[in-house]
Design an enzyme around this catalytic site. Sequence first.
Site, mmCIF file in Angstrom:
data_model
loop_
_atom_site.group_PDB
_atom_site.id
_atom_site.type_symbol
_atom_site.label_atom_id
_atom_site.label_comp_id
_atom_site.label_asym_id
_atom_site.label_seq_id
_atom_site.Cartn_x
_atom_site.Cartn_y
_atom_site.Cartn_z
ATOM 1 N N CYS A 66 0.871 -1.176 0.000
ATOM 2 C CA CYS A 66 0.000 0.000 0.000
ATOM 3 C C CYS A 66 0.905 1.222 0.000
ATOM 4 C CB CYS A 66 -0.910 0.029 1.228
ATOM 5 S SG CYS A 66 -1.890 1.560 1.342
ATOM 6 N N MET A 118 -4.410 5.074 -5.379
ATOM 7 C CA MET A 118 -3.533 4.258 -4.558
ATOM 8 C C MET A 118 -2.094 4.709 -4.788
ATOM 9 S SD MET A 118 -6.098 2.653 -6.309
ATOM 10 C CE MET A 118 -5.522 1.418 -7.465
#
Length: 396
Positions: free
Chosen positions: A104, A318
């Site tokens: 992430c 993201m």
Amino acid sequence: MAHVPQIKIPATYMRGGTSKGVFFRLQDLPAAAQVPGAARDALLLRVIGSPDPYGKQIDGMGGATSSTSKAVIVAPSTRPGHHVDYLFGQVAIDKPFVDWSGNCGNLSAAVGSFAIASGLLDPSQVPRDGICVVRIWQANIGKTIVAHVPITDGAVQETGDFELDGVTFPAAEVQLEFLDPAAEEGEGGGAMFPTGNLVDDLEVPGVGTFRATLINAGIPTIFLEAEALGYMGTELQEAINGDAQALARFETIRAHGAVRMGLVASVEDAARRQHTPKVAFVAPPRGYTSSSGKAVQAADIDLLVRALSMGKLHHAMMGTAAVAIGTAAAIPGTLVNLAAGGGSRTAVRFGHPSGTLRVGAEATLVDGQWSVTKAIMSRSARVLMEGFVRVPGDAF
């Protein structure tokens, strides 16, 4: 009947970039969860509140979106030249599943801060004032991230005037360097372009054939052209997430792209690998109004990008996908580069549903193969709550 009482586990709830997650020191987890396996997954599922057939994660720390259903484990690094090891788990909302297949990028911005505040760095390595450089080993993908964390009076500085579209309030800027972000270990044979092509024809039975750039950089990503999908590239979440047929089509494309990239053996296997690859669509610059009501002018961006995460259109972008965007934009001939106008470039500013983001990348062609030394972007991070999370003692 007797009921097992709850146990409490030291944890910190943090925002990193446009995501939120529960952070743990490895040493603070129950012994059974200190190693990969079913116990660890069960513990994190219970902490976050999954699986939840209602899709709300009411009985846990999750926020019922892919951006807020996350967990992070940080430990002193066993890797030479690194301060900490960072492991990321994307927790499914309605299924009993934790996906460990990728990183992430947003929560990466909080790892350095968490490591410093949690005592995982030697105090002699933290300046009284200035920037603390934290070298992070991203254990999911086997890559190095360098976080530049601001320090004031010997403590992490979290407040500041750095603004990030998709985050309501300003905070301190954290610059991230993703070193050698391409060719993730074990992904698609270790190639940035697993098919060997900058653009492929991706055949999706029952859906169509689409031009696609399939790239392993930051996170495995399938880039498509918005126009070929019937979109303009200015869409906000409700335009995609409110269309069940569109979401099913994207998932079918994602599954076939995963096979083409060598990430899974069959389209059925893709259902068990929800976090990667990502699917994104690109378009040339066009003005639009962001989800906050902010006007984004075509002249202020190089291209438009919309990306899906865990089956839904992401509210912003993201961080790992931003690395993929920056990398692909730096390589002439990819769909991302062409949408940005083509040619050589070392940085792009792209428009996403919440606003804009700038990401840079350094790409070189060596012996006919493209390589990227690093991708750079700025995020911010902040502790939201710290103390303990509680779960039933028999939850894992």
